[in-house]
Design a protein around this motif. Structure first.
Motif, PDB file in Angstrom:
ATOM      1  N   TYR A 101      22.482   0.425  -5.599  1.00 58.20           N
ATOM      2  CA  TYR A 101      21.868  -0.908  -5.615  1.00 58.20           C
ATOM      3  C   TYR A 101      20.974  -1.099  -4.390  1.00 58.20           C
ATOM      4  CZ  TYR A 101      21.445  -5.959  -5.059  1.00 58.20           C
ATOM      5  OH  TYR A 101      20.957  -7.220  -4.848  1.00 58.20           O
ATOM      6  N   LYS A 102      21.507  -0.789  -3.217  1.00 55.97           N
ATOM      7  CA  LYS A 102      20.740  -0.964  -1.974  1.00 55.97           C
ATOM      8  C   LYS A 102      19.489  -0.077  -1.968  1.00 55.97           C
ATOM      9  CE  LYS A 102      23.407  -3.742   0.464  1.00 55.97           C
ATOM     10  NZ  LYS A 102      23.022  -5.090   0.745  1.00 55.97           N
ATOM     11  N   GLU A 106      27.210   0.191  -4.962  1.00 55.83           N
ATOM     12  CA  GLU A 106      26.555  -0.458  -3.825  1.00 55.83           C
ATOM     13  C   GLU A 106      25.426   0.392  -3.233  1.00 55.83           C
ATOM     14  OE1 GLU A 106      25.809  -3.742  -1.703  1.00 55.83           O
ATOM     15  OE2 GLU A 106      27.421  -3.599  -3.162  1.00 55.83           O
ATOM     16  N   ARG A 126      23.768  -4.725 -12.189  1.00 56.07           N
ATOM     17  CA  ARG A 126      23.664  -5.815 -11.221  1.00 56.07           C
ATOM     18  C   ARG A 126      22.281  -6.437 -11.373  1.00 56.07           C
ATOM     19  NH1 ARG A 126      25.955  -4.575  -5.522  1.00 56.07           N
ATOM     20  NH2 ARG A 126      27.769  -4.540  -6.884  1.00 56.07           N
TER      21      ARG A 126
END
Length: 93
Positions: free
Chosen positions: A17-18, A14, A57
């Motif tokens: 990704y951010k 996460e 992702r």
């Protein structure tokens, strides 16, 4: 300005990704690229290992950009370590 599809693959963690997505948005904004639509495709297995990652992702962006700026955006994306793969595809209208 032309329309493009920009398919991006980020790490599944996460925080990476951010960070990667924020960097992509900042780069696009810096070069005057307009994001029309963001379409998440979720986490998927990769066909082959990319930067020691087996999953990624996926996110599809529909953008409007000056064709001359795509080369510079491409160069900046190659420097983003939180972006595993990306591809620009011109949309014929």
């Amino acid at each position: 300005m032309r329309k493009y599809e920009l398919m991006t693959i980020f790490p599944t963690e996460e925080d990476k990704y951010k960070t990667g997505l924020d960097a992509v948005r900042a780069t696009l904004g810096e070069f005057g690229v307009e994001i029309e639509k963001e379409e998440p495709y979720g986490d998927r297995d990769l066909c082959y290992e990319v930067k020691k990652q087996n999953r990624g992702r996926f996110l599809l962006l529909i953008i409007k950009a000056n064709p001359a700026k795509i080369v510079e955006v491409d160069r900046q994306f190659k420097l983003n370590t939180n972006l595993l793969k990306f591809m620009f595809v011109k949309i014929d209208e």
